[in-house]
Design an enzyme around this catalytic site. Structure first.
Site, PDB file in Angstrom:
ATOM      1  N   SER A 121       0.852  -1.189   0.000  1.00  0.00           N
ATOM      2  CA  SER A 121       0.000   0.000   0.000  1.00  0.00           C
ATOM      3  C   SER A 121       0.888   1.239   0.000  1.00  0.00           C
ATOM      4  CB  SER A 121      -0.945  -0.037   1.214  1.00  0.00           C
ATOM      5  OG  SER A 121      -1.947   0.931   1.075  1.00  0.00           O
ATOM      6  N   ASN A 122       0.364   2.379   0.384  1.00  0.00           N
ATOM      7  CA  ASN A 122       1.172   3.609   0.464  1.00  0.00           C
ATOM      8  C   ASN A 122       0.638   4.474   1.603  1.00  0.00           C
ATOM      9  OD1 ASN A 122      -0.956   5.425  -0.634  1.00  0.00           O
ATOM     10  ND2 ASN A 122      -0.674   4.149  -2.443  1.00  0.00           N
ATOM     11  N   ASP A 123       1.278   5.638   1.802  1.00  0.00           N
ATOM     12  CA  ASP A 123       0.988   6.474   2.979  1.00  0.00           C
ATOM     13  C   ASP A 123      -0.219   7.386   2.845  1.00  0.00           C
ATOM     14  OD1 ASP A 123       2.976   5.582   4.631  1.00  0.00           O
ATOM     15  OD2 ASP A 123       4.450   7.045   3.932  1.00  0.00           O
ATOM     16  N   SER A 124      -0.968   7.281   1.762  1.00  0.00           N
ATOM     17  CA  SER A 124      -2.095   8.196   1.586  1.00  0.00           C
ATOM     18  C   SER A 124      -3.100   8.052   2.740  1.00  0.00           C
ATOM     19  CB  SER A 124      -2.786   7.902   0.259  1.00  0.00           C
ATOM     20  OG  SER A 124      -4.020   8.577   0.213  1.00  0.00           O
TER      21      SER A 124
ATOM     22  N   ALA B  44      -4.644   7.512  -4.231  1.00  0.00           N
ATOM     23  CA  ALA B  44      -3.253   7.121  -4.523  1.00  0.00           C
ATOM     24  C   ALA B  44      -3.288   5.627  -4.860  1.00  0.00           C
ATOM     25  CB  ALA B  44      -2.370   7.405  -3.316  1.00  0.00           C
TER      26      ALA B  44
END
Ligand code: CTP
Length: 217
Positions: A29-32, A96
């Protein structure tokens, strides 16, 4: 179909990260945080619009008056965007989206003994480009996308605006992720540029919701 009586426009917003499963307990995943997309949804309701919000996994309350659809992966998000896009007047693609996902989703836990103790690798395959796919039938909808860039931002953002058939692209940097305040540049298809520095995401959202179709150039 036209908007309900008293409603100005039908606005579709995507927000947050996507989550791409490796096995039942792990994912990419990512930090969004989803804050920008949720702020856009709230500002759209405040402006009298009807709002559908397609959200990846985030820890945020649904703004009042918004219809929220939760998804996990990029492919789930694409399916929901495909359903909602034909009915909308404006799309804000603030999610994102993970560009890649694991080639295989393991049914059981990924164990050290199965992949080697010293080094392991994960095969990734590309996810669909949601915005690129959906704008093939853009019609006269207003489409606003985002570009998160670490270098050569203006050039890369303008290239994405063209390639993904956006009307506006909102350029920001990695410091925007999970932050309350942000600095963005709003670039228009008509060559326009508007700089908003050190603003709250709610303030930026208000400006975005007020955007009108750029003049044809
Ligand atoms: N986007 C999308 N589907 C994807 C990736 C991105 O719809 N699979 C959307 C984002 O929501 C954003 C815009 O496309 O509105 C640009 O996203 P960005 O991640 O900056 O661009 P990418 O196409 O992923 O390009 P790159 O990773 O090469 O910078």
């Amino acid at each position: 179909m036209s908007p309900r009586k008293g409603v100005q426009k039908r606005v579709l917003v995507t927000a947050g990260p996507t989550r791409e499963r490796i096995d039942p307990v792990r994912y990419l995943s990512n930090d969004s945080s989803g804050k920008m997309g949720f702020a856009i949804a709230a500002a759209s309701v405040a402006a009298g619009h009807e709002v559908v919000l397609i959200a990846g996994p985030v820890d945020l309350e649904t703004p009042k008056g918004v219809k929220r659809i939760d998804v996990e992966s990029a492919r789930e998000m694409l399916a929901e965007v495909r359903k909602a896009f034909p009915e909308c007047d404006t799309l804000f693609m603030a999610a994102a989206v993970c560009d890649f996902r694991p080639a295989r989703r393991l049914r059981g836990k990924w164990r050290k003994k199965d992949v080697g103790q010293e080094r392991a690798s994960l095969e990734l395959i590309p996810n669909p480009d949601i915005l690129g796919a959906i704008t093939r039938r853009k019609g006269d909808r207003l489409v606003v996308g985002f570009a998160l860039e670490t270098s050569d931002g203006l050039r890369r953002a303008r290239e994405k605006l063209e390639r993904k058939r956006m009307d506006y692209v909102v350029l920001n940097g990695p410091s925007a992720l999970n932050a309350t305040k942000t600095s963005v540049k709003i670039l228009g298809r008509d060559g326009s540029q508007r700089d908003l520095a050190g603003r709250t995401k709610s303030a930026v959202a208000k400006v975005l919701v007020g955007l009108r179709a750029p003049s044809k150039g």
